[in-house]
Each structure stands twice: as C-alpha cells, then as structure tokens.
Design a protein around this motif. Structure first.
Motif, PDB file in Angstrom:
ATOM      1  N   CYS A   1       0.831  -1.213   0.000  1.00 29.25           N
ATOM      2  CA  CYS A   1       0.000   0.000   0.000  1.00 29.25           C
ATOM      3  C   CYS A   1       0.861   1.258   0.000  1.00 29.25           C
ATOM      4  O   CYS A   1       0.548   2.224  -0.705  1.00 29.25           O
ATOM      5  CB  CYS A   1      -0.931   0.006   1.205  1.00 29.25           C
TER       6      CYS A   1
ATOM      7  N   ASN B   1       0.798   3.937  -2.992  1.00 29.31           N
ATOM      8  CA  ASN B   1       0.516   5.354  -2.733  1.00 29.31           C
ATOM      9  C   ASN B   1       1.632   6.243  -3.268  1.00 29.31           C
ATOM     10  O   ASN B   1       1.370   7.323  -3.806  1.00 29.31           O
ATOM     11  CB  ASN B   1       0.298   5.604  -1.239  1.00 29.31           C
TER      12      ASN B   1
ATOM     13  N   SER C   1      -8.047   6.489  -7.410  1.00 31.53           N
ATOM     14  CA  SER C   1      -8.637   6.590  -6.087  1.00 31.53           C
ATOM     15  C   SER C   1      -8.445   5.241  -5.398  1.00 31.53           C
ATOM     16  O   SER C   1      -9.017   4.231  -5.815  1.00 31.53           O
ATOM     17  CB  SER C   1     -10.120   6.928  -6.208  1.00 31.53           C
TER      18      SER C   1
ATOM     19  N   PRO D   1      -8.928   2.699  -2.406  1.00 31.66           N
ATOM     20  CA  PRO D   1      -9.825   2.488  -1.259  1.00 31.66           C
ATOM     21  C   PRO D   1      -9.046   2.311   0.046  1.00 31.66           C
ATOM     22  O   PRO D   1      -7.871   1.914   0.032  1.00 31.66           O
ATOM     23  CB  PRO D   1     -10.586   1.213  -1.622  1.00 31.66           C
ATOM     24  N   SER D   2      -9.683   2.621   1.162  1.00 28.43           N
ATOM     25  CA  SER D   2      -9.001   2.501   2.458  1.00 28.43           C
ATOM     26  C   SER D   2      -8.795   1.038   2.853  1.00 28.43           C
ATOM     27  O   SER D   2      -7.844   0.713   3.552  1.00 28.43           O
ATOM     28  CB  SER D   2      -9.775   3.244   3.540  1.00 28.43           C
TER      29      SER D   2
END
Length: 74
Positions: A27, A31, A44, A46-47
């Motif tokens: 992650c 990012n 986008s 997702p969390s």
C-alpha cells in the motif's frame, strides 16, 4: 497513452510493489506510485484494499505508461 519522463522508474516501482508480500508495504509503494504519476493516471485507492485489487491497479497503471509494442511483419 501517457508518455512519462520517468516511466522506467515507475515500471521498476510497480515491479517492486508486485514482489512485496506484506500488504502494508504494498500500500505504501502504491501510494508513492500514485503520488508520482500525472493527474490523469492517479487512482482513487480504497481505504480497505486486497492484494488482488493492488495487482489490478498496478496492471492498469503499467498498461498506461508502457510504450506500445508493435510487431511488424512483412
């Protein structure tokens, strides 16, 4: 297709992310890649994300930044 000056670096980061086993590190790398790409390639994220979702995002990004491969035969 978007041509980037640093697309080789991005491809290397994508490969590094694919090879990483730990979801947290994947992650972070994803990012960072998303931070580096131009606005039209940003995703986008997702969390809550799975390994499969990361792989799909990476494949999509790689397809957009890789130069096309033409096989010319005469």
């Amino acid at each position: 297709m978007v041509m980037l000056k640093n697309n080789k670096q991005l491809i290397n980061l994508i490969n590094t992310c694919r090879e990483e086993k730990e979801i947290g590190k994947r992650c972070q790398i994803l990012n960072y890649i998303n931070y580096l790409v131009p606005v039209e390639l940003k995703v986008s994220i997702p969390s809550i994300i799975s390994h499969d979702c990361i792989d799909q995002i990476l494949s999509s990004m790689e397809e957009k930044i890789s130069p096309p491969i033409y096989q010319l035969s005469y």
